[in-house]
Design a protein around this motif. Structure first.
Motif, PDB file in Angstrom:
ATOM      1  N   ALA A 153       3.331  16.470   0.319  1.00  0.00           N
ATOM      2  CA  ALA A 153       4.431  16.145  -0.584  1.00  0.00           C
ATOM      3  C   ALA A 153       4.216  16.792  -1.947  1.00  0.00           C
ATOM      4  O   ALA A 153       5.158  17.329  -2.551  1.00  0.00           O
ATOM      5  CB  ALA A 153       4.573  14.631  -0.719  1.00  0.00           C
ATOM      6  N   LEU A 154       2.985  16.772  -2.428  1.00  0.00           N
ATOM      7  CA  LEU A 154       2.673  17.433  -3.700  1.00  0.00           C
ATOM      8  C   LEU A 154       2.883  18.938  -3.598  1.00  0.00           C
ATOM      9  O   LEU A 154       3.358  19.569  -4.550  1.00  0.00           O
ATOM     10  CB  LEU A 154       1.243  17.115  -4.134  1.00  0.00           C
ATOM     11  N   LEU A 176      -1.254   8.862  -7.234  1.00  0.00           N
ATOM     12  CA  LEU A 176      -1.700   7.481  -7.075  1.00  0.00           C
ATOM     13  C   LEU A 176      -1.839   7.159  -5.587  1.00  0.00           C
ATOM     14  O   LEU A 176      -2.804   6.511  -5.166  1.00  0.00           O
ATOM     15  CB  LEU A 176      -0.698   6.531  -7.739  1.00  0.00           C
ATOM     16  N   ASP A 177      -0.914   7.647  -4.778  1.00  0.00           N
ATOM     17  CA  ASP A 177      -0.986   7.427  -3.335  1.00  0.00           C
ATOM     18  C   ASP A 177      -2.184   8.145  -2.711  1.00  0.00           C
ATOM     19  O   ASP A 177      -2.730   7.683  -1.719  1.00  0.00           O
ATOM     20  CB  ASP A 177       0.307   7.875  -2.655  1.00  0.00           C
ATOM     21  N   LEU A 178      -2.593   9.262  -3.294  1.00  0.00           N
ATOM     22  CA  LEU A 178      -3.748  10.002  -2.771  1.00  0.00           C
ATOM     23  C   LEU A 178      -5.023   9.160  -2.777  1.00  0.00           C
ATOM     24  O   LEU A 178      -5.935   9.427  -1.999  1.00  0.00           O
ATOM     25  CB  LEU A 178      -4.000  11.275  -3.572  1.00  0.00           C
ATOM     26  N   GLU A 179      -5.067   8.153  -3.627  1.00  0.00           N
ATOM     27  CA  GLU A 179      -6.242   7.287  -3.669  1.00  0.00           C
ATOM     28  C   GLU A 179      -6.417   6.514  -2.367  1.00  0.00           C
ATOM     29  O   GLU A 179      -7.495   6.028  -2.075  1.00  0.00           O
ATOM     30  CB  GLU A 179      -6.145   6.320  -4.849  1.00  0.00           C
ATOM     31  N   ALA A 197       7.251   7.707  -5.365  1.00  0.00           N
ATOM     32  CA  ALA A 197       7.127   9.138  -5.644  1.00  0.00           C
ATOM     33  C   ALA A 197       8.240   9.922  -4.959  1.00  0.00           C
ATOM     34  O   ALA A 197       8.853  10.809  -5.564  1.00  0.00           O
ATOM     35  CB  ALA A 197       5.760   9.646  -5.193  1.00  0.00           C
ATOM     36  N   SER A 198       8.521   9.581  -3.709  1.00  0.00           N
ATOM     37  CA  SER A 198       9.583  10.273  -2.971  1.00  0.00           C
ATOM     38  C   SER A 198      10.938  10.079  -3.640  1.00  0.00           C
ATOM     39  O   SER A 198      11.753  11.007  -3.692  1.00  0.00           O
ATOM     40  CB  SER A 198       9.655   9.759  -1.532  1.00  0.00           C
ATOM     41  N   ALA A 199      11.183   8.871  -4.150  1.00  0.00           N
ATOM     42  CA  ALA A 199      12.451   8.603  -4.836  1.00  0.00           C
ATOM     43  C   ALA A 199      12.556   9.433  -6.112  1.00  0.00           C
ATOM     44  O   ALA A 199      13.595  10.058  -6.379  1.00  0.00           O
ATOM     45  CB  ALA A 199      12.574   7.114  -5.154  1.00  0.00           C
ATOM     46  N   TYR A 200      11.485   9.461  -6.891  1.00  0.00           N
ATOM     47  CA  TYR A 200      11.489  10.290  -8.103  1.00  0.00           C
ATOM     48  C   TYR A 200      11.658  11.769  -7.736  1.00  0.00           C
ATOM     49  O   TYR A 200      12.371  12.509  -8.417  1.00  0.00           O
ATOM     50  CB  TYR A 200      10.211  10.087  -8.909  1.00  0.00           C
ATOM     51  N   ASP A 201      11.013  12.185  -6.678  1.00  0.00           N
ATOM     52  CA  ASP A 201      11.112  13.574  -6.224  1.00  0.00           C
ATOM     53  C   ASP A 201      12.561  13.912  -5.859  1.00  0.00           C
ATOM     54  O   ASP A 201      13.082  14.961  -6.232  1.00  0.00           O
ATOM     55  CB  ASP A 201      10.199  13.785  -5.018  1.00  0.00           C
ATOM     56  N   LYS A 202      13.221  13.008  -5.151  1.00  0.00           N
ATOM     57  CA  LYS A 202      14.611  13.227  -4.753  1.00  0.00           C
ATOM     58  C   LYS A 202      15.514  13.379  -5.978  1.00  0.00           C
ATOM     59  O   LYS A 202      16.487  14.120  -5.966  1.00  0.00           O
ATOM     60  CB  LYS A 202      15.090  12.070  -3.885  1.00  0.00           C
ATOM     61  N   PRO A 227       0.783  -1.235   0.000  1.00  0.00           N
ATOM     62  CA  PRO A 227       0.000   0.000   0.000  1.00  0.00           C
ATOM     63  C   PRO A 227       0.820   1.293   0.000  1.00  0.00           C
ATOM     64  O   PRO A 227       0.425   2.257  -0.616  1.00  0.00           O
ATOM     65  CB  PRO A 227      -0.834  -0.097   1.275  1.00  0.00           C
ATOM     66  N   GLU A 228       1.953   1.309   0.674  1.00  0.00           N
ATOM     67  CA  GLU A 228       2.719   2.548   0.767  1.00  0.00           C
ATOM     68  C   GLU A 228       3.743   2.711  -0.350  1.00  0.00           C
ATOM     69  O   GLU A 228       4.443   3.717  -0.410  1.00  0.00           O
ATOM     70  CB  GLU A 228       3.423   2.616   2.119  1.00  0.00           C
ATOM     71  N   MET A 229       3.845   1.750  -1.235  1.00  0.00           N
ATOM     72  CA  MET A 229       4.886   1.778  -2.254  1.00  0.00           C
ATOM     73  C   MET A 229       4.772   2.990  -3.182  1.00  0.00           C
ATOM     74  O   MET A 229       5.777   3.585  -3.549  1.00  0.00           O
ATOM     75  CB  MET A 229       4.867   0.488  -3.062  1.00  0.00           C
ATOM     76  N   ALA A 230       3.569   3.365  -3.572  1.00  0.00           N
ATOM     77  CA  ALA A 230       3.416   4.511  -4.472  1.00  0.00           C
ATOM     78  C   ALA A 230       4.036   5.767  -3.855  1.00  0.00           C
ATOM     79  O   ALA A 230       4.704   6.543  -4.542  1.00  0.00           O
ATOM     80  CB  ALA A 230       1.946   4.748  -4.805  1.00  0.00           C
TER      81      ALA A 230
END
Length: 140
Positions: free
Chosen positions: A99-100, A88-91, A70-75, A63-66
């Motif tokens: 974070a957004l 996707l995590d907002l769902e 996202a955090s990795a891409y953000d970094k 469940p928390e993978m998205a």
């Protein structure tokens, strides 16, 4: 004598409360990507993304993978992918709103940052992180 019994009972209660919690939390990290939940630097972010690319169903399986992807891409400043996975995590969880806010702030899209920051505030996420992001977005 009663104090010893009370302390022993408290000790047993703590032991039997901690053990199930530890077993339950251990299941959360049983993933092919061992340290997916924490990327402290770009090296770890790249490793997580590489692992995800080799195991694309992780987003559905954990469940928390998205959020962590996202955090990795953000970094790595890959903001388009970060935004996609945060949304996707907002769902499943509203925590991605803050974070957004920061991702859009980093991109210089202050109106979108303000929009997501205000959504987070309206839902009660009024911690320092959210209020700082909103304050910066309002200044620009």
């Amino acid at each position: 004598m009663h104090k010893r019994i009370a302390f022993f009972s408290l000790f047993l209660l703590m032991v039997f409360m901690i053990i199930p919690v530890n077993f339950a939390s251990a299941e959360q990290f049983d993933s092919p990507c061992e340290s997916f939940w924490m990327t402290n630097n770009s090296k770890e972010a790249k490793e997580l993304i590489a692992c995800f690319e080799n195991n694309p169903t992780l987003v559905n399986d954990y469940p928390e993978m998205a959020y962590w992807i996202a955090s990795a891409y953000d970094k790595l400043k890959d903001y388009d992918n970060a935004i996609y996975y945060y949304k996707l995590d907002l769902e499943r969880d509203d925590r991605a709103l803050t974070a957004l806010c920061y991702t859009y702030l980093d991109m210089g899209d202050y109106s979108s940052a303000l929009e997501y920051g205000n959504k987070a505030l309206s839902l009660g996420y009024d911690d320092a992180g959210t209020t700082i992001c909103v304050d910066y977005a309002e200044k620009y």
